[in-house]
Motif scaffolding. Sequence first.
Motif, PDB file in Angstrom:
ATOM      1  N   LEU A 188      44.522  40.292  39.550  1.00 28.05           N
ATOM      2  CA  LEU A 188      44.635  41.029  40.744  1.00 28.05           C
ATOM      3  C   LEU A 188      44.034  41.448  42.264  1.00 28.05           C
ATOM      4  O   LEU A 188      43.152  41.075  42.223  1.00 28.05           O
ATOM      5  CB  LEU A 188      44.504  42.855  40.243  1.00 28.05           C
ATOM      6  CG  LEU A 188      45.630  43.510  38.880  1.00 28.05           C
ATOM      7  CD1 LEU A 188      44.708  44.728  38.284  1.00 28.05           C
ATOM      8  CD2 LEU A 188      47.097  43.220  38.787  1.00 28.05           C
ATOM      9  N   GLN A 189      45.320  41.301  42.750  1.00 33.17           N
ATOM     10  CA  GLN A 189      44.566  40.840  44.316  1.00 33.17           C
ATOM     11  C   GLN A 189      44.747  42.642  45.493  1.00 33.17           C
ATOM     12  O   GLN A 189      45.699  42.800  46.354  1.00 33.17           O
ATOM     13  CB  GLN A 189      45.515  40.078  45.378  1.00 33.17           C
ATOM     14  CG  GLN A 189      45.624  38.995  44.539  1.00 33.17           C
ATOM     15  CD  GLN A 189      45.891  38.192  45.456  1.00 33.17           C
ATOM     16  OE1 GLN A 189      46.498  37.941  46.537  1.00 33.17           O
ATOM     17  NE2 GLN A 189      46.379  36.559  44.492  1.00 33.17           N
ATOM     18  N   ASP A 190      44.123  43.523  44.792  1.00 32.32           N
ATOM     19  CA  ASP A 190      44.279  44.513  45.415  1.00 32.32           C
ATOM     20  C   ASP A 190      43.444  45.278  45.917  1.00 32.32           C
ATOM     21  O   ASP A 190      43.781  46.577  46.351  1.00 32.32           O
ATOM     22  CB  ASP A 190      45.013  45.536  44.317  1.00 32.32           C
ATOM     23  CG  ASP A 190      43.272  46.073  42.691  1.00 32.32           C
ATOM     24  OD1 ASP A 190      43.916  47.091  42.037  1.00 32.32           O
ATOM     25  OD2 ASP A 190      42.539  45.347  43.372  1.00 32.32           O
ATOM     26  N   GLY A 191      42.347  44.897  45.760  1.00 33.50           N
ATOM     27  CA  GLY A 191      40.852  44.883  46.914  1.00 33.50           C
ATOM     28  C   GLY A 191      39.928  45.215  46.263  1.00 33.50           C
ATOM     29  O   GLY A 191      38.682  45.710  45.684  1.00 33.50           O
ATOM     30  N   GLY A 192      40.437  45.947  44.865  1.00 34.18           N
ATOM     31  CA  GLY A 192      39.682  46.725  43.613  1.00 34.18           C
ATOM     32  C   GLY A 192      38.262  47.568  44.118  1.00 34.18           C
ATOM     33  O   GLY A 192      38.082  47.918  44.792  1.00 34.18           O
ATOM     34  N   ASP A 193      37.210  47.190  42.917  1.00 31.28           N
ATOM     35  CA  ASP A 193      35.429  47.728  43.628  1.00 31.28           C
ATOM     36  C   ASP A 193      35.214  47.261  44.640  1.00 31.28           C
ATOM     37  O   ASP A 193      33.922  47.822  44.869  1.00 31.28           O
ATOM     38  CB  ASP A 193      35.291  48.180  42.207  1.00 31.28           C
ATOM     39  CG  ASP A 193      34.791  46.808  41.487  1.00 31.28           C
ATOM     40  OD1 ASP A 193      35.050  45.814  41.610  1.00 31.28           O
ATOM     41  OD2 ASP A 193      34.628  46.946  40.559  1.00 31.28           O
ATOM     42  N   ASP A 194      35.181  45.995  45.123  1.00 35.83           N
ATOM     43  CA  ASP A 194      34.241  44.800  46.266  1.00 35.83           C
ATOM     44  C   ASP A 194      35.012  43.944  46.482  1.00 35.83           C
ATOM     45  O   ASP A 194      35.197  43.161  45.974  1.00 35.83           O
ATOM     46  CB  ASP A 194      33.255  44.458  45.119  1.00 35.83           C
ATOM     47  CG  ASP A 194      32.143  44.246  45.908  1.00 35.83           C
ATOM     48  OD1 ASP A 194      32.155  43.874  46.892  1.00 35.83           O
ATOM     49  OD2 ASP A 194      31.175  43.872  45.077  1.00 35.83           O
ATOM     50  N   ALA A 195      34.843  44.135  48.114  1.00 36.36           N
ATOM     51  CA  ALA A 195      35.673  43.713  49.066  1.00 36.36           C
ATOM     52  C   ALA A 195      35.402  42.137  49.113  1.00 36.36           C
ATOM     53  O   ALA A 195      35.322  41.538  49.124  1.00 36.36           O
ATOM     54  CB  ALA A 195      35.672  43.940  50.291  1.00 36.36           C
ATOM     55  N   ASP A 196      33.952  42.135  48.678  1.00 36.69           N
ATOM     56  CA  ASP A 196      33.636  40.587  48.279  1.00 36.69           C
ATOM     57  C   ASP A 196      34.135  39.720  47.526  1.00 36.69           C
ATOM     58  O   ASP A 196      34.090  38.261  47.393  1.00 36.69           O
ATOM     59  CB  ASP A 196      31.842  40.392  48.369  1.00 36.69           C
ATOM     60  CG  ASP A 196      31.354  41.555  49.945  1.00 36.69           C
ATOM     61  OD1 ASP A 196      32.195  41.208  50.985  1.00 36.69           O
ATOM     62  OD2 ASP A 196      30.108  41.857  49.957  1.00 36.69           O
ATOM     63  N   HIS A 197      34.257  40.902  46.074  1.00 40.77           N
ATOM     64  CA  HIS A 197      34.414  39.767  45.177  1.00 40.77           C
ATOM     65  C   HIS A 197      36.177  40.003  44.740  1.00 40.77           C
ATOM     66  O   HIS A 197      36.000  39.547  43.727  1.00 40.77           O
ATOM     67  CB  HIS A 197      33.784  40.295  43.873  1.00 40.77           C
ATOM     68  CG  HIS A 197      31.944  39.765  44.490  1.00 40.77           C
ATOM     69  ND1 HIS A 197      32.108  38.560  44.391  1.00 40.77           N
ATOM     70  CD2 HIS A 197      31.159  40.257  44.859  1.00 40.77           C
ATOM     71  CE1 HIS A 197      30.299  38.487  44.753  1.00 40.77           C
ATOM     72  NE2 HIS A 197      30.298  39.444  44.734  1.00 40.77           N
ATOM     73  N   ALA A 198      36.473  41.087  45.430  1.00 40.81           N
ATOM     74  CA  ALA A 198      37.924  41.713  45.911  1.00 40.81           C
ATOM     75  C   ALA A 198      39.211  40.590  44.661  1.00 40.81           C
ATOM     76  O   ALA A 198      39.539  40.631  43.696  1.00 40.81           O
ATOM     77  CB  ALA A 198      38.905  42.556  46.279  1.00 40.81           C
ATOM     78  N   ASP A 199      39.088  39.640  45.514  1.00 45.51           N
ATOM     79  CA  ASP A 199      39.983  38.172  45.472  1.00 45.51           C
ATOM     80  C   ASP A 199      39.645  37.172  44.887  1.00 45.51           C
ATOM     81  O   ASP A 199      39.853  35.699  45.254  1.00 45.51           O
ATOM     82  CB  ASP A 199      40.725  38.182  46.538  1.00 45.51           C
ATOM     83  CG  ASP A 199      41.652  39.433  47.032  1.00 45.51           C
ATOM     84  OD1 ASP A 199      41.592  40.201  46.312  1.00 45.51           O
ATOM     85  OD2 ASP A 199      41.722  39.684  48.137  1.00 45.51           O
ATOM     86  N   ALA A 200      37.911  36.888  44.374  1.00 48.78           N
ATOM     87  CA  ALA A 200      36.960  35.934  44.203  1.00 48.78           C
ATOM     88  C   ALA A 200      38.384  35.203  43.276  1.00 48.78           C
ATOM     89  O   ALA A 200      38.171  33.761  43.496  1.00 48.78           O
ATOM     90  CB  ALA A 200      36.737  36.172  43.043  1.00 48.78           C
ATOM     91  N   CYS A 201      38.765  35.538  41.781  1.00 51.27           N
ATOM     92  CA  CYS A 201      39.343  34.351  41.334  1.00 51.27           C
ATOM     93  C   CYS A 201      40.920  34.238  41.676  1.00 51.27           C
ATOM     94  O   CYS A 201      41.388  32.531  41.913  1.00 51.27           O
ATOM     95  CB  CYS A 201      40.163  35.134  39.954  1.00 51.27           C
ATOM     96  SG  CYS A 201      39.011  35.355  38.875  1.00 51.27           S
ATOM     97  N   SER A 202      41.611  34.655  42.507  1.00 58.07           N
ATOM     98  CA  SER A 202      43.000  34.406  43.532  1.00 58.07           C
ATOM     99  C   SER A 202      42.754  33.261  44.294  1.00 58.07           C
ATOM    100  O   SER A 202      43.032  32.730  44.299  1.00 58.07           O
ATOM    101  CB  SER A 202      43.343  35.459  43.905  1.00 58.07           C
ATOM    102  OG  SER A 202      43.655  36.208  42.721  1.00 58.07           O
ATOM    103  N   LEU A 203      41.458  33.738  44.310  1.00 61.36           N
ATOM    104  CA  LEU A 203      40.889  32.985  46.033  1.00 61.36           C
ATOM    105  C   LEU A 203      40.575  31.531  45.384  1.00 61.36           C
ATOM    106  O   LEU A 203      40.729  30.890  46.284  1.00 61.36           O
ATOM    107  CB  LEU A 203      39.950  33.159  46.818  1.00 61.36           C
ATOM    108  CG  LEU A 203      40.470  34.687  47.402  1.00 61.36           C
ATOM    109  CD1 LEU A 203      39.402  34.577  48.259  1.00 61.36           C
ATOM    110  CD2 LEU A 203      41.310  33.900  49.187  1.00 61.36           C
ATOM    111  N   ARG A 204      40.047  31.773  44.663  1.00 56.24           N
ATOM    112  CA  ARG A 204      39.671  29.952  44.222  1.00 56.24           C
ATOM    113  C   ARG A 204      41.111  29.229  43.990  1.00 56.24           C
ATOM    114  O   ARG A 204      40.972  27.954  43.798  1.00 56.24           O
ATOM    115  CB  ARG A 204      38.550  30.240  43.053  1.00 56.24           C
ATOM    116  CG  ARG A 204      37.429  31.056  43.282  1.00 56.24           C
ATOM    117  CD  ARG A 204      36.132  30.990  42.268  1.00 56.24           C
ATOM    118  NE  ARG A 204      36.020  29.784  41.785  1.00 56.24           N
ATOM    119  CZ  ARG A 204      35.437  30.182  40.079  1.00 56.24           C
ATOM    120  NH1 ARG A 204      35.488  31.261  39.478  1.00 56.24           N
ATOM    121  NH2 ARG A 204      35.178  29.213  39.900  1.00 56.24           N
TER     122      ARG A 204
END
Length: 186
Positions: free
Chosen positions: A107-123
Amino acid sequence: MTVQRADARRNHALILAVAEKEVAAHGANASLEQIARTAGVGSATVRRHFPSRRALLSAVFGKRIDDLRARAVDLAEADDPRAALLDWLSALTAYATSARGMADALLQDGGDDADHADACSLRLGGAVDPLLRRAVRAGAVAPEVTTADLITLVTGLALATEHHPNPAAEANRLLTLTVRGISPQS
């Protein structure tokens, strides 16, 4: 470079192994406290290694993400850019539906931690972008489609079919329907 003590490396590996089992059993909302108890460490130790739930999920799904990245790289020079992209989307769908919680990690919703929010998607994005660009250049995909759109689409399919008797088959059927479109071509 910081060198981790042997006990810290063991704790990290143990927490990750326990987290993989807990996430497989309970999805992305697996209890961090239960993970700590099962691993025999305190919650502060879990937080030291994984500062947020999203960081933990990113680590849990790291191998799957690496496999998907490698698949995208392998397909990047395939003769048929459309078939290559669809092959990769099918692989993403299979992964996202086979691992409880992976869709949540994507999910790319910003989540609970901006530093890790999109880690999977970004990778994933960096590896998939060339595949998508080739498909766009070949006229097989509309130019406005982005990698984020494709990941969001598959994430939605995985979440929508999570409680289906055969989530992978149903998500794949819906992906095929989406690619074909819902109305016949004139």
